[in-house]
Design an enzyme around this catalytic site. Structure first.
Site, PDB file in Angstrom:
ATOM      1  N   GLY A 208       0.535  -1.476   0.495  1.00  0.00           N
ATOM      2  CA  GLY A 208       0.390  -0.448  -0.133  1.00  0.00           C
ATOM      3  C   GLY A 208       0.651   0.739   0.302  1.00  0.00           C
ATOM      4  O   GLY A 208       0.589   2.391   0.320  1.00  0.00           O
TER       5      GLY A 208
ATOM      6  N   SER B 179       1.669   8.132   1.816  1.00  0.00           N
ATOM      7  CA  SER B 179       0.906   6.886   2.027  1.00  0.00           C
ATOM      8  C   SER B 179       1.724   7.040   3.250  1.00  0.00           C
ATOM      9  O   SER B 179       2.019   6.529   4.544  1.00  0.00           O
ATOM     10  CB  SER B 179       1.770   5.843   1.394  1.00  0.00           C
ATOM     11  OG  SER B 179       1.021   6.179   0.220  1.00  0.00           O
ATOM     12  N   ILE B 180       0.310   5.837   3.853  1.00  0.00           N
ATOM     13  CA  ILE B 180       0.300   5.556   5.586  1.00  0.00           C
ATOM     14  C   ILE B 180       1.136   4.350   5.815  1.00  0.00           C
ATOM     15  O   ILE B 180       2.405   3.841   7.355  1.00  0.00           O
ATOM     16  CB  ILE B 180      -1.145   5.505   6.083  1.00  0.00           C
ATOM     17  CG1 ILE B 180      -2.158   6.380   6.211  1.00  0.00           C
ATOM     18  CG2 ILE B 180      -0.981   4.309   7.195  1.00  0.00           C
ATOM     19  CD1 ILE B 180      -3.763   5.947   6.597  1.00  0.00           C
TER      20      ILE B 180
ATOM     21  N   TYR C  84     -18.996   9.074   2.294  1.00  0.00           N
ATOM     22  CA  TYR C  84     -17.355   7.810   2.420  1.00  0.00           C
ATOM     23  C   TYR C  84     -18.611   6.607   2.002  1.00  0.00           C
ATOM     24  O   TYR C  84     -17.364   5.600   1.163  1.00  0.00           O
ATOM     25  CB  TYR C  84     -16.837   7.621   3.532  1.00  0.00           C
ATOM     26  CG  TYR C  84     -15.908   6.708   4.586  1.00  0.00           C
ATOM     27  CD1 TYR C  84     -14.926   6.825   3.535  1.00  0.00           C
ATOM     28  CD2 TYR C  84     -15.787   5.518   4.721  1.00  0.00           C
ATOM     29  CE1 TYR C  84     -13.626   6.791   3.262  1.00  0.00           C
ATOM     30  CE2 TYR C  84     -14.610   4.796   4.845  1.00  0.00           C
ATOM     31  CZ  TYR C  84     -13.532   5.256   4.189  1.00  0.00           C
ATOM     32  OH  TYR C  84     -12.228   4.686   4.382  1.00  0.00           O
TER      33      TYR C  84
ATOM     34  N   LYS D 172     -15.188  -0.646   5.122  1.00  0.00           N
ATOM     35  CA  LYS D 172     -14.292  -1.256   5.423  1.00  0.00           C
ATOM     36  C   LYS D 172     -14.780  -1.930   7.221  1.00  0.00           C
ATOM     37  O   LYS D 172     -14.098  -2.410   7.979  1.00  0.00           O
ATOM     38  CB  LYS D 172     -14.173   0.263   6.184  1.00  0.00           C
ATOM     39  CG  LYS D 172     -13.112   1.608   5.208  1.00  0.00           C
ATOM     40  CD  LYS D 172     -12.114   0.595   5.557  1.00  0.00           C
ATOM     41  CE  LYS D 172     -10.880   1.244   5.064  1.00  0.00           C
ATOM     42  NZ  LYS D 172      -9.051   0.694   3.985  1.00  0.00           N
TER      43      LYS D 172
ATOM     44  N   THR E 154      -3.550  12.398   2.835  1.00  0.00           N
ATOM     45  CA  THR E 154      -2.639  11.222   2.120  1.00  0.00           C
ATOM     46  C   THR E 154      -3.178  11.074   0.299  1.00  0.00           C
ATOM     47  O   THR E 154      -3.988  12.100   0.312  1.00  0.00           O
ATOM     48  CB  THR E 154      -2.653  10.212   2.301  1.00  0.00           C
ATOM     49  OG1 THR E 154      -4.078   9.808   2.063  1.00  0.00           O
ATOM     50  CG2 THR E 154      -1.910   9.410   3.844  1.00  0.00           C
ATOM     51  N   LEU E 155      -2.881  11.390  -0.799  1.00  0.00           N
ATOM     52  CA  LEU E 155      -3.286  10.877  -2.197  1.00  0.00           C
ATOM     53  C   LEU E 155      -4.750  10.389  -2.120  1.00  0.00           C
ATOM     54  O   LEU E 155      -5.314  10.263  -2.672  1.00  0.00           O
ATOM     55  CB  LEU E 155      -2.285   9.796  -3.101  1.00  0.00           C
ATOM     56  CG  LEU E 155      -2.352   9.555  -3.745  1.00  0.00           C
ATOM     57  CD1 LEU E 155      -2.236  10.554  -4.959  1.00  0.00           C
ATOM     58  CD2 LEU E 155      -1.595   8.647  -4.606  1.00  0.00           C
TER      59      LEU E 155
HETATM   60  P1  NAD Z   1      -2.435   6.165   0.134  1.00  0.00           P
HETATM   61  O1  NAD Z   1      -2.923   6.446  -1.585  1.00  0.00           O
HETATM   62  O2  NAD Z   1      -1.010   6.700  -0.275  1.00  0.00           O
HETATM   63  O3  NAD Z   1      -2.376   4.786  -0.324  1.00  0.00           O
HETATM   64  C1  NAD Z   1      -3.774   3.660  -0.804  1.00  0.00           C
HETATM   65  C2  NAD Z   1      -2.702   2.526  -1.297  1.00  0.00           C
HETATM   66  O4  NAD Z   1      -3.743   1.671  -2.266  1.00  0.00           O
HETATM   67  C3  NAD Z   1      -2.294   2.976  -2.517  1.00  0.00           C
HETATM   68  O5  NAD Z   1      -1.170   2.812  -2.251  1.00  0.00           O
HETATM   69  C4  NAD Z   1      -2.747   1.849  -3.755  1.00  0.00           C
HETATM   70  O6  NAD Z   1      -1.627   1.854  -4.896  1.00  0.00           O
HETATM   71  C5  NAD Z   1      -3.440   1.025  -3.232  1.00  0.00           C
HETATM   72  N1  NAD Z   1      -4.182   0.018  -3.641  1.00  0.00           N
HETATM   73  C6  NAD Z   1      -5.726   1.105  -3.846  1.00  0.00           C
HETATM   74  N2  NAD Z   1      -5.906  -0.367  -5.188  1.00  0.00           N
HETATM   75  C7  NAD Z   1      -5.055  -1.612  -5.494  1.00  0.00           C
HETATM   76  C8  NAD Z   1      -4.825  -2.242  -6.099  1.00  0.00           C
HETATM   77  N3  NAD Z   1      -6.219  -2.964  -6.479  1.00  0.00           N
HETATM   78  N4  NAD Z   1      -4.172  -2.757  -5.474  1.00  0.00           N
HETATM   79  C9  NAD Z   1      -3.068  -2.473  -4.701  1.00  0.00           C
HETATM   80  N5  NAD Z   1      -3.594  -1.693  -4.359  1.00  0.00           N
HETATM   81  C10 NAD Z   1      -4.227  -0.851  -4.517  1.00  0.00           C
HETATM   82  O7  NAD Z   1      -3.667   6.349   0.986  1.00  0.00           O
HETATM   83  P2  NAD Z   1      -3.491   6.138   2.189  1.00  0.00           P
HETATM   84  O8  NAD Z   1      -3.938   7.305   2.750  1.00  0.00           O
HETATM   85  O9  NAD Z   1      -2.541   5.967   2.936  1.00  0.00           O
HETATM   86  O10 NAD Z   1      -4.249   5.141   2.380  1.00  0.00           O
HETATM   87  C11 NAD Z   1      -4.184   3.391   2.810  1.00  0.00           C
HETATM   88  C12 NAD Z   1      -5.215   3.075   3.992  1.00  0.00           C
HETATM   89  O11 NAD Z   1      -5.691   4.002   5.379  1.00  0.00           O
HETATM   90  C13 NAD Z   1      -6.370   2.282   2.904  1.00  0.00           C
HETATM   91  O12 NAD Z   1      -6.804   1.577   4.077  1.00  0.00           O
HETATM   92  C14 NAD Z   1      -7.145   3.777   3.321  1.00  0.00           C
HETATM   93  O13 NAD Z   1      -8.393   3.817   4.159  1.00  0.00           O
HETATM   94  C15 NAD Z   1      -6.668   4.182   5.443  1.00  0.00           C
HETATM   95  N6  NAD Z   1      -7.525   5.382   5.879  1.00  0.00           N
HETATM   96  C16 NAD Z   1      -6.619   6.089   5.354  1.00  0.00           C
HETATM   97  C17 NAD Z   1      -7.368   7.542   6.176  1.00  0.00           C
HETATM   98  C18 NAD Z   1      -7.085   8.383   5.502  1.00  0.00           C
HETATM   99  O14 NAD Z   1      -7.674  10.164   5.679  1.00  0.00           O
HETATM  100  N7  NAD Z   1      -6.064   9.252   4.525  1.00  0.00           N
HETATM  101  C19 NAD Z   1      -7.692   7.627   7.337  1.00  0.00           C
HETATM  102  C20 NAD Z   1      -7.873   6.073   7.805  1.00  0.00           C
HETATM  103  C21 NAD Z   1      -7.931   5.113   6.995  1.00  0.00           C
HETATM  104  O1  0WE Z   2     -10.217   5.599   2.819  1.00  0.00           O
HETATM  105  C1  0WE Z   2     -10.043   6.300   2.825  1.00  0.00           C
HETATM  106  C2  0WE Z   2     -10.575   6.908   1.311  1.00  0.00           C
HETATM  107  C3  0WE Z   2     -10.035   5.669   0.292  1.00  0.00           C
HETATM  108  C4  0WE Z   2     -10.188   5.961  -0.662  1.00  0.00           C
HETATM  109  C5  0WE Z   2     -10.006   6.696  -1.344  1.00  0.00           C
HETATM  110  C6  0WE Z   2     -10.189   7.184  -3.230  1.00  0.00           C
HETATM  111  C7  0WE Z   2      -9.924   9.048  -4.130  1.00  0.00           C
HETATM  112  C8  0WE Z   2     -10.001   8.081  -5.323  1.00  0.00           C
HETATM  113  C9  0WE Z   2     -10.871   4.931  -0.738  1.00  0.00           C
HETATM  114  N1  0WE Z   2     -11.311   5.038  -3.364  1.00  0.00           N
HETATM  115  C10 0WE Z   2     -10.460   6.046  -3.760  1.00  0.00           C
HETATM  116  N2  0WE Z   2     -10.992   6.332  -5.610  1.00  0.00           N
HETATM  117  C11 0WE Z   2     -10.636   7.163  -6.199  1.00  0.00           C
HETATM  118  O2  0WE Z   2     -10.593   7.637  -6.881  1.00  0.00           O
HETATM  119  N3  0WE Z   2     -10.381   7.686   3.507  1.00  0.00           N
HETATM  120  C12 0WE Z   2     -10.140   7.461   4.943  1.00  0.00           C
HETATM  121  C13 0WE Z   2     -10.193   8.642   3.345  1.00  0.00           C
HETATM  122  C14 0WE Z   2     -11.356   9.817   3.035  1.00  0.00           C
HETATM  123  O3  0WE Z   2     -11.435   9.452   2.333  1.00  0.00           O
HETATM  124  C15 0WE Z   2     -13.409   9.905   2.447  1.00  0.00           C
HETATM  125  C16 0WE Z   2     -13.148  10.604   3.591  1.00  0.00           C
HETATM  126  C17 0WE Z   2     -12.266  10.430   4.393  1.00  0.00           C
HETATM  127  C18 0WE Z   2     -11.582  10.038   5.940  1.00  0.00           C
HETATM  128  C19 0WE Z   2     -13.789   9.903   1.169  1.00  0.00           C
HETATM  129  C20 0WE Z   2     -15.853  10.996   2.083  1.00  0.00           C
HETATM  130  C21 0WE Z   2     -15.550  11.387   3.232  1.00  0.00           C
HETATM  131  C22 0WE Z   2     -14.496  10.772   3.656  1.00  0.00           C
END
Ligand code: NAD
Ligand code: 0WE
Length: 257
Positions: free
Chosen positions: A13, A19-20, A156, A163, A194-195
Site C-alpha cells: 500500500g 502514504s500511511i 464515505y 471498511k 494522503t493521496l
Molecule cells: P494512499 O493512496 O497512499 O494508499 C492507498 C494505497 O492503496 C495505494 O498505495 C494504492 O496503490 C493502493 N491500492 C489501491 N487499489 C489497489 C489495488 N487494486 N491493488 C493494490 N493496491 C491498491 O492513501 P492512504 O491514506 O495511505 O491509505 C492507506 C489505507 O489507510 C487505506 O486502507 C485507507 O482506507 C486507510 N485510511 C486512510 C485515512 C486517510 O484519511 N487518508 C484514514 C483512515 C484509514
Molecule cells: O479510506 C479513505 C479513502 C479511500 C479511497 C480514496 C479514493 C480517492 C480516489 C478509496 N477510493 C478512492 N477512489 C478514488 O477514485 N479515507 C479514510 C479517506 C477519506 O475518504 C473520504 C473521507 C475520508 C476520511 C471520502 C468521503 C468522506 C470522507
C-alpha cells in the site's frame, strides 16, 4: 530500536511518501525489521523504488494488484524463495470508484460495490491466506480502517461498508489464525492528508473538524500511526487480536460535538 529485530515484514500500500504504509514501514524499519514491498502497478513502481532506495541493498519489491489472485500467489512464492518465512503483514489498501464517493450511498452501483469490497476488504483475506503458511513462528497482520466503518460519514458511502467488512474480516481471521499465534488487528486512523484523501471534497474541513472537536484538539501525525503499527507488530501487543485500535486523537469516543 530493536523490538522487531530479525522480523521480516511485507508492506502493501505504499504509493508515495505521504502514504500511511510508508509511515508504518519507516517505523518497522527503525525497529529493526527487514521489509518487502508490493506496489499496485507500473505507474507506482518508480515512486516505491525511490523511497525504498533509501532503505539500501536488497529490499524485495514486487508488483501486486490485489484484484489478481495470480499476482498475490506470485508475491508469496517469491517471498518463500527469497526469505523462507514472514513475520509481519501490513495491509494499507483501499479503493472505490470515484463516483461512488461523491453522491449518495443509495446510488451505489453493483460494480462499485463489488470493486470496493474486492480491493478494500477481500484483499485482506487473500493476503492473509498467502502470508499464514510463511508465518511459521507466529505473526502479526495489521490493516488500516476508518471510522466510516461504524458511523455514517457523509460521502464515505460504499467505502464505509467495505471498511465494516474489513473490520469483521479482521475478527474472523483472528479466530482462524489464533492457533498459529498469528494476530490480526486494525488501526482506525483519523483523517490523514494522503493521496487517497486528495480530491475528496470537504477534506480540509474534516481536518479542521478533528482539530476543533477531538479530545486532543489536533490531527494525527504519520509517526503516531508508525508507533502504533510497531506496537501491534511487537510482543507488547502479544495478547491483542481481532481488535480495532483508534488512532484518531480520541474522536471516536465522542457523542455530541
Ligand atoms: P494512499 O493512496 O497512499 O494508499 C492507498 C494505497 O492503496 C495505494 O498505495 C494504492 O496503490 C493502493 N491500492 C489501491 N487499489 C489497489 C489495488 N487494486 N491493488 C493494490 N493496491 C491498491 O492513501 P492512504 O491514506 O495511505 O491509505 C492507506 C489505507 O489507510 C487505506 O486502507 C485507507 O482506507 C486507510 N485510511 C486512510 C485515512 C486517510 O484519511 N487518508 C484514514 C483512515 C484509514
Ligand atoms: O479510506 C479513505 C479513502 C479511500 C479511497 C480514496 C479514493 C480517492 C480516489 C478509496 N477510493 C478512492 N477512489 C478514488 O477514485 N479515507 C479514510 C479517506 C477519506 O475518504 C473520504 C473521507 C475520508 C476520511 C471520502 C468521503 C468522506 C470522507
Amino acid at each position: 530500536m530493536s523490538t522487531l529485530k530479525g522480523k521480516i515484514g511485507l508492506v502493501a500500500g505504499v504509493a508515495n511518501k505521504r502514504s500511511i504504509a510508508w509511515a508504518i514501514a519507516k517505523a518497522w524499519k527503525d525497529a529493526g525489521a527487514k521489509l518487502i514491498f508490493t506496489y499496485q502497478g507500473e505507474r507506482l513502481k518508480d515512486n516505491v523504488e525511490q523511497l525504498v532506495g533509501t532503505f539500501g541493498e536488497d529490499t524485495l519489491m514486487l508488483p501486486c494488484d490485489v484484484s489478481s489472485d495470480q499476482q498475490i500467489d506470485q508475491v508469496f512464492a517469491q517471498i518463500k524463495e527469497k526469505h523462507g518465512k514472514l513475520d509481519l503483514l501490513l495491509h494499507s489498501i483501499a479503493f472505490a470508484p470515484k463516483d461512488a464517493l461523491e453522491g449518495d450511498f443509495l446510488s451505489t452501483s453493483r460494480e462499485a460495490f463489488r470493486v470496493a469490497h474486492d480491493v478494500s476488504a477481500y484483499s485482506l483475506v487473500a493476503l492473509s491466506r498467502g502470508a499464514a503458511p510463511l508465518m511459521t513462528d507466529g505473526g502479526s497482520i495489521v490493516a488500516m480502517s476508518y471510522y466510516g466503518a461504524e458511523k455514517v460519514v457523509p460521502h464515505y458511502n460504499v467505502m464505509g461498508v467495505a471498511k465494516a467488512s474489513l473490520e469483521a474480516s479482521t475478527r474472523y481471521l483472528a479466530y482462524d489464525l489464533g492457533p498459529k499465534k498469528i494476530r490480526v488487528n486494525c488501526i482506525s486512523a483519523g483523517p490523514m492528508n494522503t493521496l487517497a484523501a486528495r480530491g475528496i471534497s470537504g477534506f480540509g474541513a474534516m481536518l479542521k473538524h478533528y482539530e476543533a472537536n477531538s479530545p486532543l484538539k489536533r490531527n494525527v501525525l504519520p509517526e503516531e500511526l508508525g508507533a502504533t503499527g510497531t506496537f501491534l507488530a511487537s510482543e507488547g501487543s502479544a495478547s491483542i487480536t481481532g481488535q480495532v485500535l483508534y488512532v484518531d486523537s480520541g474522536y471516536q469516543i465522542m457523542g455530541m460535538y
